[in-house]
Design an enzyme around this catalytic site. Sequence first.
Site, PDB file in Angstrom:
ATOM      1  N   SER A 180      29.813  42.167  34.678  1.00  0.00           N
ATOM      2  CA  SER A 180      30.419  41.550  33.488  1.00  0.00           C
ATOM      3  C   SER A 180      29.713  40.232  33.235  1.00  0.00           C
ATOM      4  O   SER A 180      29.184  39.618  34.172  1.00  0.00           O
ATOM      5  CB  SER A 180      31.911  41.282  33.749  1.00  0.00           C
ATOM      6  OG  SER A 180      32.454  40.491  32.708  1.00  0.00           O
ATOM      7  N   TYR A 230      38.953  38.212  39.061  1.00  0.00           N
ATOM      8  CA  TYR A 230      38.019  39.094  38.342  1.00  0.00           C
ATOM      9  C   TYR A 230      36.630  38.464  38.352  1.00  0.00           C
ATOM     10  O   TYR A 230      35.636  39.129  38.670  1.00  0.00           O
ATOM     11  CB  TYR A 230      38.517  39.313  36.911  1.00  0.00           C
ATOM     12  CG  TYR A 230      37.670  40.266  36.102  1.00  0.00           C
ATOM     13  CD1 TYR A 230      37.726  41.643  36.318  1.00  0.00           C
ATOM     14  CD2 TYR A 230      36.801  39.803  35.108  1.00  0.00           C
ATOM     15  CE1 TYR A 230      36.941  42.523  35.575  1.00  0.00           C
ATOM     16  CE2 TYR A 230      36.022  40.670  34.362  1.00  0.00           C
ATOM     17  CZ  TYR A 230      36.096  42.026  34.595  1.00  0.00           C
ATOM     18  OH  TYR A 230      35.315  42.895  33.861  1.00  0.00           O
TER      19      TYR A 230
HETATM   20  N1  LIG Z   1      35.677  46.338  28.086  1.00  0.00           N
HETATM   21  C1  LIG Z   1      35.046  45.208  28.299  1.00  0.00           C
HETATM   22  O1  LIG Z   1      35.016  44.308  27.421  1.00  0.00           O
HETATM   23  C2  LIG Z   1      34.323  44.951  29.589  1.00  0.00           C
HETATM   24  C3  LIG Z   1      33.577  43.790  29.707  1.00  0.00           C
HETATM   25  C4  LIG Z   1      32.885  43.532  30.884  1.00  0.00           C
HETATM   26  C5  LIG Z   1      32.924  44.450  31.914  1.00  0.00           C
HETATM   27  N2  LIG Z   1      33.678  45.576  31.782  1.00  0.00           N
HETATM   28  C6  LIG Z   1      33.694  46.497  32.905  1.00  0.00           C
HETATM   29  O2  LIG Z   1      33.478  47.824  32.476  1.00  0.00           O
HETATM   30  C7  LIG Z   1      34.101  48.727  33.384  1.00  0.00           C
HETATM   31  C8  LIG Z   1      34.945  49.723  32.617  1.00  0.00           C
HETATM   32  O3  LIG Z   1      35.895  49.013  31.858  1.00  0.00           O
HETATM   33  P1  LIG Z   1      36.565  49.612  30.538  1.00  0.00           P
HETATM   34  O4  LIG Z   1      36.545  48.525  29.560  1.00  0.00           O
HETATM   35  O5  LIG Z   1      35.987  50.929  30.201  1.00  0.00           O
HETATM   36  O6  LIG Z   1      38.062  49.746  31.090  1.00  0.00           O
HETATM   37  P2  LIG Z   1      39.122  50.954  30.994  1.00  0.00           P
HETATM   38  O7  LIG Z   1      40.386  50.370  31.505  1.00  0.00           O
HETATM   39  O8  LIG Z   1      39.086  51.553  29.647  1.00  0.00           O
HETATM   40  O9  LIG Z   1      38.571  52.034  32.031  1.00  0.00           O
HETATM   41  C9  LIG Z   1      38.567  51.815  33.410  1.00  0.00           C
HETATM   42  C10 LIG Z   1      38.630  53.162  34.110  1.00  0.00           C
HETATM   43  O10 LIG Z   1      38.593  52.899  35.524  1.00  0.00           O
HETATM   44  C11 LIG Z   1      39.544  53.747  36.138  1.00  0.00           C
HETATM   45  N3  LIG Z   1      39.997  53.192  37.413  1.00  0.00           N
HETATM   46  C12 LIG Z   1      40.776  52.089  37.634  1.00  0.00           C
HETATM   47  N4  LIG Z   1      41.041  51.955  38.940  1.00  0.00           N
HETATM   48  C13 LIG Z   1      40.433  52.998  39.567  1.00  0.00           C
HETATM   49  C14 LIG Z   1      40.348  53.413  40.920  1.00  0.00           C
HETATM   50  N5  LIG Z   1      40.976  52.747  41.904  1.00  0.00           N
HETATM   51  N6  LIG Z   1      39.633  54.516  41.208  1.00  0.00           N
HETATM   52  C15 LIG Z   1      39.009  55.210  40.231  1.00  0.00           C
HETATM   53  N7  LIG Z   1      39.064  54.882  38.932  1.00  0.00           N
HETATM   54  C16 LIG Z   1      39.772  53.785  38.605  1.00  0.00           C
HETATM   55  C17 LIG Z   1      40.698  53.810  35.137  1.00  0.00           C
HETATM   56  O11 LIG Z   1      41.557  54.917  35.404  1.00  0.00           O
HETATM   57  C18 LIG Z   1      39.936  53.924  33.821  1.00  0.00           C
HETATM   58  O12 LIG Z   1      39.667  55.266  33.493  1.00  0.00           O
HETATM   59  C19 LIG Z   1      34.925  47.852  34.348  1.00  0.00           C
HETATM   60  O13 LIG Z   1      34.215  47.697  35.553  1.00  0.00           O
HETATM   61  C20 LIG Z   1      35.014  46.530  33.629  1.00  0.00           C
HETATM   62  O14 LIG Z   1      35.165  45.444  34.513  1.00  0.00           O
HETATM   63  C21 LIG Z   1      34.382  45.835  30.652  1.00  0.00           C
END
Ligand SMILES: NC(=O)c1ccc[n+]([C@@H]2O[C@H](COP(=O)([O-])OP(=O)(O)OC[C@H]3O[C@@H](n4cnc5c(N)ncnc54)[C@H](O)[C@@H]3O)[C@@H](O)[C@H]2O)c1
Length: 252
Positions: free
Chosen positions: A140, A157
């Site tokens: 991130s 985080y």
């Molecule tokens: N959306 C953003 O703006 C953003 C920004 C920076 C980084 N990220 C990173 O991107 C990645 C995905 O985020 P997203 O935005 O798609 O979030 P999201 O919440 O839409 O998806 C996250 C997924 O991870 C799964 N998950 C959670 N805990 C788990 C576990 N213990 N075992 C297996 N699966 C698990 C959830 O069930 C979900 O399907 C994350 O690592 C997040 O930190 C997202």
Amino acid sequence: MRLAGKVAIVTGGGSGNGRGIAQKFAAEGAKVVIGDINEGGSQETLNLLKGNGHSFMRTDVTKKEEVDNLVGQVVDKYGGVHILVNNAGIVAFTPFLELEEEEWDRVFDVNLKGPFFCSQAVAREMIRLGIHGSIINITSVEAMIVVSSSGHCQPHYNASKGGLEMLNKAMALELSSAKIRVNAIAPGVVETPFTENALKNPQAMSWIMDRVPLKRVGQPQDIGNAACFLASDESDYITGATIVIDGGWVIQ
Ligand SMILES: NC(=O)c1ccc[n+]([C@@H]2O[C@H](COP(=O)([O-])OP(=O)(O)OC[C@H]3O[C@@H](n4cnc5c(N)ncnc54)[C@H](O)[C@@H]3O)[C@@H](O)[C@H]2O)c1
């Protein structure tokens, strides 16, 4: 087809960025295995994937035995694994002085211990099978900067993603002799269920837009496109790197 013949594990593929990555990989010819605790979302992702032979294996990345089982089953079913995307992640908003140990552990377990378990299990199989694979860690911009708009403090985080950035580099170095490449993608704000509440709030949205030179939020396809590049042979001379996908936020 840039990923024809490749087998990819995408953790957290049942939603958001993981779904975008899974869709791009499948469109480029990979067989995709989703490891997630979200069964409904993962099924929806599977329904969206081009091609066939994709699967969902319910896996909590914080549980070593479930991760080992996932990787073992993938190798048995597909004959190997060429790509791992450590994408599963969670966020929680609590100021530093109020943060309890349990919440700290939960965030670290998913965001940092999960990638450790998954990468170790996959790298061991890649080495055993002589596969020159690619591991991609979704970090991130919050591994580099602290975003605390409207009191949205998330020190655990920040720390977990900063840790994953360094694990990315350490794994890249150690696994280079096995020709396994390890790279990171650091997203800014991407429109997913993770950011849903913030993006619905006009004040938060305008705070974000003030900081993003390209004046839009990211989409899961933006993350999928970069992941495909890092998974493919086009990035064959890149390891230990981070691609920042944030519309220009952190350059200011
Ligand atoms: N959306 C953003 O703006 C953003 C920004 C920076 C980084 N990220 C990173 O991107 C990645 C995905 O985020 P997203 O935005 O798609 O979030 P999201 O919440 O839409 O998806 C996250 C997924 O991870 C799964 N998950 C959670 N805990 C788990 C576990 N213990 N075992 C297996 N699966 C698990 C959830 O069930 C979900 O399907 C994350 O690592 C997040 O930190 C997202």
